[in-house]
Design an enzyme around this catalytic site. Sequence first.
Site, mmCIF file in Angstrom:
data_model
loop_
_atom_site.group_PDB
_atom_site.id
_atom_site.type_symbol
_atom_site.label_atom_id
_atom_site.label_comp_id
_atom_site.label_asym_id
_atom_site.label_seq_id
_atom_site.Cartn_x
_atom_site.Cartn_y
_atom_site.Cartn_z
ATOM 1 N N HIS A 35 0.840 -1.182 0.000
ATOM 2 C CA HIS A 35 0.000 0.000 0.000
ATOM 3 C C HIS A 35 0.884 1.245 0.000
ATOM 4 O O HIS A 35 2.061 1.183 0.342
ATOM 5 C CB HIS A 35 -0.832 0.087 1.288
ATOM 6 C CG HIS A 35 -1.578 -1.142 1.670
ATOM 7 N ND1 HIS A 35 -2.949 -1.232 1.602
ATOM 8 C CD2 HIS A 35 -1.162 -2.341 2.174
ATOM 9 C CE1 HIS A 35 -3.349 -2.413 2.025
ATOM 10 N NE2 HIS A 35 -2.275 -3.111 2.382
ATOM 11 N N GLU A 100 2.609 -0.938 4.562
ATOM 12 C CA GLU A 100 2.266 0.441 4.215
ATOM 13 C C GLU A 100 3.557 1.210 3.922
ATOM 14 O O GLU A 100 4.485 1.218 4.729
ATOM 15 C CB GLU A 100 1.515 1.126 5.362
ATOM 16 C CG GLU A 100 0.087 0.646 5.540
ATOM 17 C CD GLU A 100 -0.897 1.329 4.586
ATOM 18 O OE1 GLU A 100 -0.460 2.176 3.771
ATOM 19 O OE2 GLU A 100 -2.096 1.017 4.668
ATOM 20 N N HIS A 142 -2.518 -3.096 -3.408
ATOM 21 C CA HIS A 142 -3.847 -2.907 -2.844
ATOM 22 C C HIS A 142 -4.869 -2.710 -3.970
ATOM 23 O O HIS A 142 -5.996 -3.198 -3.900
ATOM 24 C CB HIS A 142 -3.829 -1.690 -1.912
ATOM 25 C CG HIS A 142 -5.000 -1.614 -0.995
ATOM 26 N ND1 HIS A 142 -5.256 -0.508 -0.211
ATOM 27 C CD2 HIS A 142 -5.996 -2.489 -0.715
ATOM 28 C CE1 HIS A 142 -6.353 -0.718 0.506
ATOM 29 N NE2 HIS A 142 -6.833 -1.903 0.213
#
Length: 262
Positions: A35, A100, A142
């Site tokens: 992500h 992330e 994602h």
Amino acid sequence: MKTFTPDSSIASDVIPSPNHGDRNNGRVADMILLHYTGMPDVEGAIAQLCTPGTDVSAHYIVLEDGRIVQSVPEAKRAWHAGVSSWAGEDDINSCSIGVEIINRGHDWGYPDFPSRQIAAVIALCRGIMLRRKIAAHRVLAHSDVAPARKKDPGEKFPWHLLANSGVGHWVQPAPIVRGETLKLGLISDDVANMQAALAKYGYNVPIHGKFDGPTMEVVTAFQRHFRPARVDGIADHSTMSTLHALLASLPADAMTTVTAAK
């Protein structure tokens, strides 16, 4: 808040997040989902992922300078994928490790990813893949698993560099040339064949022969990941050739069984 021992030896810090639970049905992680944070500053992104009540988290956060923070133990189910699907699996949180990457994203200028950050992502993913025996084609964006909702990590993310180090599945995209295209509104066997090919790779797309909105969203997600030179949701020769080359390079037992819509 209770801390834990990092799973990765290259994690430079632990900032525990309370936003996690057990993986459902004894599922083990066999996917890595990448992500971007999509927020204007680092502090706000980390707070969002690590504060009670936000209902979002990730196992790892990779900062722009290459530092890696772990927030959820790999054995736990982090809350990073949301409503998503891949290869018939709808509970992506239970089967994945969420990473992330600090980047402001499309809504805040979408800067390039620094080379130190990408090197850290590669090192982190290689370690996860080795520990958990995750196949290269199970390192995904994602946007791949949630094409109607998400753009991250986006067309600037250098998937080819990851693949050069054994992280992720990649083929050299076919050049963009003039020619016939499949686009929104078209109904044909060619559209059905394209939908079937995307579904074989793992995308959640109906196979009914109509190039509708959901089909365009999936084509756009495919382009962001595998043919980023032009992301427009139109299935041109380059997009289709790249898709078929990816399928040809995928192990046969990795392809998803697909069924045409009635």
